[in-house]
Design a protein around this motif. Structure first.
Motif, short mmCIF file in Angstrom:
data_model
loop_
_atom_site.label_atom_id
_atom_site.label_comp_id
_atom_site.label_asym_id
_atom_site.label_seq_id
_atom_site.Cartn_x
_atom_site.Cartn_y
_atom_site.Cartn_z
N SER A 128 0.83 -1.20 0.00
CA SER A 128 0.00 0.00 0.00
C SER A 128 0.87 1.25 0.00
O SER A 128 0.54 2.25 -0.65
CB SER A 128 -0.95 -0.01 1.20
N GLU A 129 2.00 1.21 0.70
CA GLU A 129 2.91 2.36 0.68
C GLU A 129 3.51 2.54 -0.71
O GLU A 129 3.71 3.67 -1.17
CB GLU A 129 4.00 2.20 1.73
N TYR A 130 3.81 1.44 -1.38
CA TYR A 130 4.30 1.52 -2.76
C TYR A 130 3.30 2.26 -3.64
O TYR A 130 3.66 3.16 -4.40
CB TYR A 130 4.53 0.11 -3.30
N VAL A 131 2.03 1.88 -3.52
CA VAL A 131 0.99 2.50 -4.35
C VAL A 131 0.94 4.00 -4.13
O VAL A 131 0.97 4.79 -5.08
CB VAL A 131 -0.39 1.86 -4.06
N PHE A 132 0.89 4.41 -2.88
CA PHE A 132 0.71 5.84 -2.62
C PHE A 132 2.00 6.63 -2.81
O PHE A 132 1.94 7.82 -3.14
CB PHE A 132 0.08 6.05 -1.24
N ALA A 133 3.15 6.00 -2.65
CA ALA A 133 4.40 6.69 -2.99
C ALA A 133 4.41 7.07 -4.46
O ALA A 133 4.76 8.20 -4.83
CB ALA A 133 5.60 5.80 -2.66
N ALA A 172 -9.21 -3.37 -7.33
CA ALA A 172 -9.66 -4.68 -7.82
C ALA A 172 -8.96 -5.76 -7.01
O ALA A 172 -7.80 -6.06 -7.25
CB ALA A 172 -9.36 -4.83 -9.31
N GLY A 173 -9.68 -6.28 -6.03
CA GLY A 173 -9.12 -7.25 -5.10
C GLY A 173 -9.10 -6.67 -3.71
O GLY A 173 -8.25 -5.84 -3.39
N ILE A 174 -10.07 -7.06 -2.87
CA ILE A 174 -10.19 -6.46 -1.54
C ILE A 174 -9.82 -7.49 -0.47
O ILE A 174 -10.57 -7.76 0.46
CB ILE A 174 -11.61 -5.90 -1.29
N GLY A 175 -8.64 -8.08 -0.65
CA GLY A 175 -8.11 -8.97 0.38
C GLY A 175 -7.31 -8.18 1.39
O GLY A 175 -7.54 -6.98 1.60
N SER A 176 -6.33 -8.82 2.01
CA SER A 176 -5.57 -8.15 3.06
C SER A 176 -4.79 -6.96 2.52
O SER A 176 -4.66 -5.93 3.19
CB SER A 176 -4.62 -9.14 3.74
N ILE A 177 -4.27 -7.07 1.29
CA ILE A 177 -3.54 -5.94 0.69
C ILE A 177 -4.51 -4.84 0.30
O ILE A 177 -4.28 -3.66 0.57
CB ILE A 177 -2.73 -6.42 -0.52
N GLY A 178 -5.61 -5.22 -0.33
CA GLY A 178 -6.61 -4.24 -0.73
C GLY A 178 -7.15 -3.46 0.45
O GLY A 178 -7.41 -2.24 0.35
N LYS A 179 -7.32 -4.13 1.57
CA LYS A 179 -7.84 -3.45 2.76
C LYS A 179 -6.88 -2.37 3.25
O LYS A 179 -7.31 -1.31 3.72
CB LYS A 179 -8.11 -4.47 3.87
N VAL A 193 -6.29 0.25 -9.19
CA VAL A 193 -5.23 -0.57 -8.61
C VAL A 193 -5.61 -2.04 -8.74
O VAL A 193 -6.69 -2.45 -8.29
CB VAL A 193 -5.00 -0.22 -7.12
N LEU A 194 -4.73 -2.83 -9.33
CA LEU A 194 -4.98 -4.26 -9.53
C LEU A 194 -4.20 -5.07 -8.50
O LEU A 194 -2.98 -4.97 -8.41
CB LEU A 194 -4.54 -4.68 -10.93
N ILE A 195 -4.93 -5.88 -7.72
CA ILE A 195 -4.30 -6.76 -6.73
C ILE A 195 -4.90 -8.15 -6.81
O ILE A 195 -4.72 -8.97 -5.91
CB ILE A 195 -4.49 -6.22 -5.29
N LEU A 196 -5.64 -8.45 -7.85
CA LEU A 196 -6.31 -9.75 -7.96
C LEU A 196 -5.30 -10.89 -8.14
O LEU A 196 -4.23 -10.69 -8.72
CB LEU A 196 -7.26 -9.73 -9.15
N PRO A 197 -5.64 -12.08 -7.68
CA PRO A 197 -4.83 -13.25 -8.01
C PRO A 197 -5.03 -13.60 -9.48
O PRO A 197 -6.02 -13.18 -10.11
CB PRO A 197 -5.40 -14.34 -7.10
N LEU A 198 -4.11 -14.34 -10.04
CA LEU A 198 -4.24 -14.77 -11.43
C LEU A 198 -4.96 -16.11 -11.49
O LEU A 198 -4.51 -17.10 -10.93
CB LEU A 198 -2.86 -14.90 -12.07
N THR A 199 -6.10 -16.11 -12.15
CA THR A 199 -6.89 -17.32 -12.36
C THR A 199 -7.34 -17.33 -13.81
O THR A 199 -7.09 -16.39 -14.57
CB THR A 199 -8.13 -17.35 -11.44
N ASP A 200 -8.04 -18.38 -14.21
CA ASP A 200 -8.59 -18.42 -15.57
C ASP A 200 -9.55 -17.26 -15.80
O ASP A 200 -9.65 -16.75 -16.92
CB ASP A 200 -9.33 -19.74 -15.80
#
Length: 316
Positions: free
Chosen positions: A104-109, A146-153, A199-206
């Motif tokens: 998250s710090e990377y994103v906002f930096a 996109a992706g509201i897991g622990s990183i998205g939160k 911001v994209l944080i989704l896992p890669l799936t089919d």
């Protein structure tokens, strides 16, 4: 599992750091490897593999029949979850709840660097020129996660600190209440239309492979910024390059790519509105990951449920 259970630590860089830490915790049969050749020699009798980018073809060998658990040193496990080389009985786990703060710090930096135009200020300083200008601010802008897991939160928390409007897209919808508007996987075009930042944080799936394609990119505002800290294959890279060359999108901040390292002939290196970093937004440092590994090893030894167990059907 006893302290004498054989553990193999594999990473292409400095695996002995993790191996030494595990030995210090009392485990006596711990090997390390940084190449496929080393891993092949040390695989026989191994029950637990702790790894990043393990050479999966080795798991098809007879020496791998004793492997019962693979612990990834990262959050992304699409290679493991989809691998036919891994026996269905082998448990796969990943790192969870560890990467939120640095990513998250990377994103906002990078967002602050872009919107405050710090490169312009730095250039003026180098030239000893006093040239005030009006910068943009994040306050009031709309960020889509996109992706509201622990990183998205964690990104949601920091976006709230900047008084941004927060949209979210997730496939489960279980944390929809955290965002101002929530969208499902069939609502990508609607999701991105009003965003200033995606911001994209989704896992890669089919379902998520190349989900951000030309149609999605062109549905975004020309002034919008794209950030990818998830997986490189979430984006149709060739289509992104075309869209950027056409002048659509303010910037693309990319930490992950379809091929890594990013080839020297990739146009992404030199496009003026692209910021390239070498998959470094969520570093797997010993300090951050070490206790997590030891906790999971202890759980495994007691026969308890592991943290971060991967659902192979879901892909994460």
């Amino acid at each position: 599992m006893s302290y004498s259970t054989k553990i193999l630590v594999y990473t292409p860089s400095e695996p002995e750091e993790y191996a030494a830490m595990i030995r210090q915790a009392g485990y006596t049969a711990v090997d390390s490897a940084s190449t496929p050749e080393e891993a092949e020699k040390k695989l026989n009798g191994t029950e637990v593999i702790i790894s990043w980018k393990f050479p999966l073809h080795l798991l098809e060998r007879p020496e791998a029949k004793t492997v019962k658990w693979i612990q990834s040193l990262g959050a992304g496990v699409d290679d493991l979850a989809s691998s036919p080389s891994i026996n269905e009985q082998v448990v796969i786990s990943r790192i969870v709840d560890q990467f939120g703060p640095p990513m998250s710090e990377y994103v906002f930096a990078h967002l602050l660097y872009t919107y405050q135009d710090l490169a312009r200020s730095r250039a003026s300083q180098q030239e000893k020129q006093w040239q005030p200008f009006v910068t943009e601010i994040l306050h009031g802008k709309t960020i889509g996660i996109a992706g509201i897991g622990s990183i998205g939160k964690e990104i949601v928390k920091k976006a709230r600190a900047f008084d941004m409007t927060v949209y979210g897209l997730s496939y489960s919808g279980k944390d929809a209440q955290l965002v101002d508007r929530h969208f499902g996987p069939d609502q990508w075009l609607e999701f991105v239309r009003e965003l200033d930042v995606l911001v994209l944080i989704l896992p890669l799936t089919d379902q998520t492979r190349h989900v951000v394609n030309r149609d999605v990119l062109l549905a975004m505002k020309p002034s919008a910024t794209l950030v990818n800290i998830g997986r490189g294959h979430l984006i149709a890279e060739d289509e992104l390059i075309e869209v950027l060359r056409a002048g659509h999108l303010r910037a693309a901040i990319l930490d992950v790519f379809q091929q890594e390292p990013l080839p020297a002939d990739s146009p992404l290196w030199q496009l003026p509105n692209v910021y390239v970093t070498p998959h470094m937004s969520g570093p797997s440092t010993q300090e951050r990951i070490g206790q997590y590994l030891l906790d999971n090893l202890a759980r495994y030894g007691r026969g308890e449920a592991l943290q971060g167990v991967v659902d192979r059907g879901a892909g994460y």
